[in-house]
Scaffold this active site. Sequence first.
Site, PDB file in Angstrom:
ATOM      1  N   ASP A   1       9.934 -18.085   1.069  1.00 14.91           N
ATOM      2  CA  ASP A   1       9.683 -16.925   0.202  1.00 14.91           C
ATOM      3  C   ASP A   1       8.959 -15.797   0.942  1.00 14.91           C
ATOM      4  O   ASP A   1       8.190 -16.045   1.868  1.00 14.91           O
ATOM      5  CB  ASP A   1       8.848 -17.378  -1.003  1.00 14.91           C
ATOM      6  CG  ASP A   1       8.880 -16.350  -2.129  1.00 14.91           C
ATOM      7  OD1 ASP A   1       9.794 -15.511  -2.159  1.00 14.91           O
ATOM      8  OD2 ASP A   1       7.970 -16.393  -2.978  1.00 14.91           O
TER       9      ASP A   1
ATOM     10  N   ASN B   1      10.678 -12.761   1.926  1.00  7.81           N
ATOM     11  CA  ASN B   1      11.574 -11.915   2.729  1.00  7.81           C
ATOM     12  C   ASN B   1      11.589 -10.461   2.249  1.00  7.81           C
ATOM     13  O   ASN B   1      11.549  -9.527   3.048  1.00  7.81           O
ATOM     14  CB  ASN B   1      13.019 -12.434   2.647  1.00  7.81           C
ATOM     15  CG  ASN B   1      13.190 -13.803   3.276  1.00  7.81           C
ATOM     16  OD1 ASN B   1      12.304 -14.280   3.975  1.00  7.81           O
ATOM     17  ND2 ASN B   1      14.320 -14.435   3.025  1.00  7.81           N
TER      18      ASN B   1
ATOM     19  N   ARG C   1       9.335  -8.749   0.431  1.00 10.88           N
ATOM     20  CA  ARG C   1       8.076  -8.045   0.677  1.00 10.88           C
ATOM     21  C   ARG C   1       7.911  -7.712   2.150  1.00 10.88           C
ATOM     22  O   ARG C   1       7.420  -6.647   2.518  1.00 10.88           O
ATOM     23  CB  ARG C   1       6.890  -8.890   0.170  1.00 10.88           C
ATOM     24  CG  ARG C   1       6.682  -8.753  -1.329  1.00 10.88           C
ATOM     25  CD  ARG C   1       5.790  -9.853  -1.863  1.00 10.88           C
ATOM     26  NE  ARG C   1       6.525 -11.106  -1.981  1.00 10.88           N
ATOM     27  CZ  ARG C   1       5.973 -12.267  -2.308  1.00 10.88           C
ATOM     28  NH1 ARG C   1       4.667 -12.340  -2.522  1.00 10.88           N
ATOM     29  NH2 ARG C   1       6.723 -13.345  -2.439  1.00 10.88           N
ATOM     30  N   TRP C   2       8.337  -8.601   3.007  1.00 13.53           N
ATOM     31  CA  TRP C   2       8.258  -8.367   4.459  1.00 13.53           C
ATOM     32  C   TRP C   2       9.030  -7.093   4.803  1.00 13.53           C
ATOM     33  O   TRP C   2       8.550  -6.249   5.559  1.00 13.53           O
ATOM     34  CB  TRP C   2       8.847  -9.577   5.193  1.00 13.53           C
ATOM     35  CG  TRP C   2       8.813  -9.508   6.676  1.00 13.53           C
ATOM     36  CD1 TRP C   2       7.828  -9.961   7.503  1.00 13.53           C
ATOM     37  CD2 TRP C   2       9.825  -8.951   7.538  1.00 13.53           C
ATOM     38  NE1 TRP C   2       8.160  -9.735   8.817  1.00 13.53           N
ATOM     39  CE2 TRP C   2       9.383  -9.114   8.875  1.00 13.53           C
ATOM     40  CE3 TRP C   2      11.069  -8.350   7.307  1.00 13.53           C
ATOM     41  CZ2 TRP C   2      10.125  -8.692   9.969  1.00 13.53           C
ATOM     42  CZ3 TRP C   2      11.807  -7.924   8.398  1.00 13.53           C
ATOM     43  CH2 TRP C   2      11.338  -8.089   9.712  1.00 13.53           C
TER      44      TRP C   2
ATOM     45  N   ASN D   1      18.259 -17.043  -8.813  1.00 11.87           N
ATOM     46  CA  ASN D   1      18.379 -15.879  -7.916  1.00 11.87           C
ATOM     47  C   ASN D   1      19.626 -15.022  -8.174  1.00 11.87           C
ATOM     48  O   ASN D   1      19.734 -13.903  -7.646  1.00 11.87           O
ATOM     49  CB  ASN D   1      18.317 -16.305  -6.445  1.00 11.87           C
ATOM     50  CG  ASN D   1      16.930 -16.693  -5.971  1.00 11.87           C
ATOM     51  OD1 ASN D   1      16.757 -17.561  -5.110  1.00 11.87           O
ATOM     52  ND2 ASN D   1      15.882 -16.047  -6.514  1.00 11.87           N
ATOM     53  N   TRP D   2      20.551 -15.506  -9.035  1.00 15.66           N
ATOM     54  CA  TRP D   2      21.724 -14.694  -9.422  1.00 15.66           C
ATOM     55  C   TRP D   2      21.297 -13.453 -10.214  1.00 15.66           C
ATOM     56  O   TRP D   2      22.094 -12.527 -10.383  1.00 15.66           O
ATOM     57  CB  TRP D   2      22.700 -15.507 -10.274  1.00 15.66           C
ATOM     58  CG  TRP D   2      23.277 -16.702  -9.583  1.00 15.66           C
ATOM     59  CD1 TRP D   2      22.924 -18.011  -9.776  1.00 15.66           C
ATOM     60  CD2 TRP D   2      24.315 -16.718  -8.579  1.00 15.66           C
ATOM     61  NE1 TRP D   2      23.669 -18.833  -8.965  1.00 15.66           N
ATOM     62  CE2 TRP D   2      24.540 -18.067  -8.221  1.00 15.66           C
ATOM     63  CE3 TRP D   2      25.075 -15.724  -7.949  1.00 15.66           C
ATOM     64  CZ2 TRP D   2      25.486 -18.444  -7.267  1.00 15.66           C
ATOM     65  CZ3 TRP D   2      26.028 -16.115  -7.011  1.00 15.66           C
ATOM     66  CH2 TRP D   2      26.219 -17.463  -6.679  1.00 15.66           C
TER      67      TRP D   2
ATOM     68  N   ARG E   1       3.528 -21.553  -6.778  1.00 15.22           N
ATOM     69  CA  ARG E   1       4.335 -22.212  -7.822  1.00 15.22           C
ATOM     70  C   ARG E   1       5.561 -22.826  -7.152  1.00 15.22           C
ATOM     71  O   ARG E   1       5.893 -22.496  -6.012  1.00 15.22           O
ATOM     72  CB  ARG E   1       4.761 -21.210  -8.896  1.00 15.22           C
ATOM     73  CG  ARG E   1       5.479 -19.974  -8.355  1.00 15.22           C
ATOM     74  CD  ARG E   1       5.916 -19.023  -9.473  1.00 15.22           C
ATOM     75  NE  ARG E   1       6.416 -17.781  -8.918  1.00 15.22           N
ATOM     76  CZ  ARG E   1       5.715 -16.648  -8.823  1.00 15.22           C
ATOM     77  NH1 ARG E   1       4.491 -16.585  -9.304  1.00 15.22           N
ATOM     78  NH2 ARG E   1       6.252 -15.564  -8.287  1.00 15.22           N
ATOM     79  N   LEU E   2       6.243 -23.692  -7.922  1.00 14.11           N
ATOM     80  CA  LEU E   2       7.407 -24.388  -7.370  1.00 14.11           C
ATOM     81  C   LEU E   2       8.709 -23.632  -7.587  1.00 14.11           C
ATOM     82  O   LEU E   2       9.694 -23.881  -6.889  1.00 14.11           O
ATOM     83  CB  LEU E   2       7.537 -25.780  -8.006  1.00 14.11           C
ATOM     84  CG  LEU E   2       6.697 -26.884  -7.380  1.00 14.11           C
ATOM     85  CD1 LEU E   2       6.814 -28.167  -8.194  1.00 14.11           C
ATOM     86  CD2 LEU E   2       7.144 -27.157  -5.942  1.00 14.11           C
TER      87      LEU E   2
ATOM     88  N   GLU F   1       2.386 -33.493  -0.963  1.00 13.35           N
ATOM     89  CA  GLU F   1       1.223 -32.641  -0.701  1.00 13.35           C
ATOM     90  C   GLU F   1       1.733 -31.207  -0.612  1.00 13.35           C
ATOM     91  O   GLU F   1       2.781 -30.959  -0.012  1.00 13.35           O
ATOM     92  CB  GLU F   1       0.555 -33.040   0.620  1.00 13.35           C
ATOM     93  CG  GLU F   1      -0.001 -34.452   0.642  1.00 13.35           C
ATOM     94  CD  GLU F   1      -1.131 -34.671  -0.352  1.00 13.35           C
ATOM     95  OE1 GLU F   1      -1.844 -33.697  -0.669  1.00 13.35           O
ATOM     96  OE2 GLU F   1      -1.289 -35.823  -0.806  1.00 13.35           O
TER      97      GLU F   1
HETATM   98  C1  IPE Z   1      12.089 -19.154  -4.875  1.00 10.45           C
HETATM   99  O1  IPE Z   1      11.649 -17.872  -4.630  1.00 10.45           O
HETATM  100  C2  IPE Z   1      13.494 -19.333  -4.424  1.00 10.45           C
HETATM  101  C3  IPE Z   1      13.735 -19.219  -2.995  1.00 10.45           C
HETATM  102  C4  IPE Z   1      12.837 -19.022  -2.061  1.00 10.45           C
HETATM  103  C5  IPE Z   1      15.092 -19.372  -2.590  1.00 10.45           C
HETATM  104  P1  IPE Z   1      11.709 -16.723  -5.731  1.00 10.45           P
HETATM  105  O2  IPE Z   1      11.227 -15.497  -5.064  1.00 10.45           O
HETATM  106  O3  IPE Z   1      13.067 -16.682  -6.323  1.00 10.45           O
HETATM  107  O4  IPE Z   1      10.693 -17.259  -6.825  1.00 10.45           O
HETATM  108  P2  IPE Z   1       9.832 -16.469  -7.895  1.00 10.45           P
HETATM  109  O5  IPE Z   1      10.765 -15.566  -8.635  1.00 10.45           O
HETATM  110  O6  IPE Z   1       8.796 -15.697  -7.143  1.00 10.45           O
HETATM  111  O7  IPE Z   1       9.222 -17.534  -8.738  1.00 10.45           O
HETATM  112  C1  IPE Z   2      12.946 -15.461  -0.573  1.00  7.72           C
HETATM  113  O1  IPE Z   2      12.426 -14.189  -0.408  1.00  7.72           O
HETATM  114  C2  IPE Z   2      14.442 -15.508  -0.439  1.00  7.72           C
HETATM  115  C3  IPE Z   2      15.152 -15.724  -1.707  1.00  7.72           C
HETATM  116  C4  IPE Z   2      14.614 -15.946  -2.866  1.00  7.72           C
HETATM  117  C5  IPE Z   2      16.597 -15.699  -1.650  1.00  7.72           C
HETATM  118  P1  IPE Z   2      12.375 -13.155  -1.595  1.00  7.72           P
HETATM  119  O2  IPE Z   2      13.619 -12.340  -1.567  1.00  7.72           O
HETATM  120  O3  IPE Z   2      12.085 -13.826  -2.892  1.00  7.72           O
HETATM  121  O4  IPE Z   2      11.145 -12.260  -1.146  1.00  7.72           O
HETATM  122  P2  IPE Z   2      10.045 -11.644  -2.086  1.00  7.72           P
HETATM  123  O5  IPE Z   2       9.424 -12.770  -2.840  1.00  7.72           O
HETATM  124  O6  IPE Z   2      10.739 -10.668  -2.978  1.00  7.72           O
HETATM  125  O7  IPE Z   2       9.095 -11.001  -1.141  1.00  7.72           O
HETATM  126 MG    MG Z   3      10.350 -14.322  -3.759  1.00  4.03          MG
END
Ligand code: IPE
Ligand code: IPE
Ligand code: MG
Length: 248
Positions: free
Chosen positions: A24, A26, A28-29, A72-73, A200-201, A213
């Site tokens: 997670d 990407n 924001r980076w 993520n869709w 969170r998960l 852990e």
């Molecule tokens: C969890 O990250 C899913 C993946 C890293 C693939 P999200 O960015 O989708 O999760 P939330 O929305 O912050 O909970």
């Molecule tokens: C994780 O990075 C990748 C996927 C969920 C596909 P994010 O795209 O969720 O990055 P943030 O959380 O918006 O920074």
């Molecule tokens: Mg994310």
Amino acid sequence: MAAKRTDTAGQGKTLPRHIAIIMDGNGRWATRRGLPRTAGHKAGAETFRRIATYCKDLGVEYLTVYAFSTENWKRSAEEVGAIMSLLGRYLREAVDTMAKDRIRLRFFGDMAPIAPELQALAHQTDAISESLSPGDFQANICLNYGGRDEILRAARRFAADCAAGRRAPEELDEAAFSALLDSAGIPDPELIIRPSGEERLSNFLLWQCAYSEFYFTDVLWPDFDEAELDRAIAAYQGRDRRFGGVKK
Ligand code: IPE
Ligand code: IPE
Ligand code: MG
């Protein structure tokens, strides 16, 4: 390999057999650099290559990564398309390199809504993985994966087998249920890592995480490196795992 299991980060302590990572941060980076979110996914894919190689070199047996969730869709078609095309690129590369590198790949998740070209590539990497030895390092890529969806698919399969008279409800125990999940045959992850500061998960490995852990870090996934993984493993090695018992 056996020697390596203990000499990095481990200092003689047990290395997890199975590490799982929620990749997670990407977006924001990229945003912080004034780049489009898709640039973050590209950088994140590089981090995955690097960390998978490092896990393999350390002697970790399984690395499970959350690449795309059932939720993520909800993102823009452009972002979803970019993630899928990066995955396609990775799989095309993997077809050429995984046998030489001795990396097995497996997918967790419901592949039905995934584009046919990606499914075809996944079949190819499955076939190559089959030809490798069961002792070789295995990366599990969670794609259109949700822990609840995985549990539901397993429950439906078992119910269908019961309805057809092939199985009986009394047969279902934890081992039998685990064997119906995408992770069948793989030990539960001892360590689950989530970078990016979220704690969170997000629907990751809900069944398998019962005694995992957890390690959280503010580092964004594209900046996660070998030293970060060493820190996570060292934190894991300092934990007192009791599994409900009392320490003697
Ligand atoms: C969890 O990250 C899913 C993946 C890293 C693939 P999200 O960015 O989708 O999760 P939330 O929305 O912050 O909970
Ligand atoms: C994780 O990075 C990748 C996927 C969920 C596909 P994010 O795209 O969720 O990055 P943030 O959380 O918006 O920074
Ligand atoms: Mg994310």
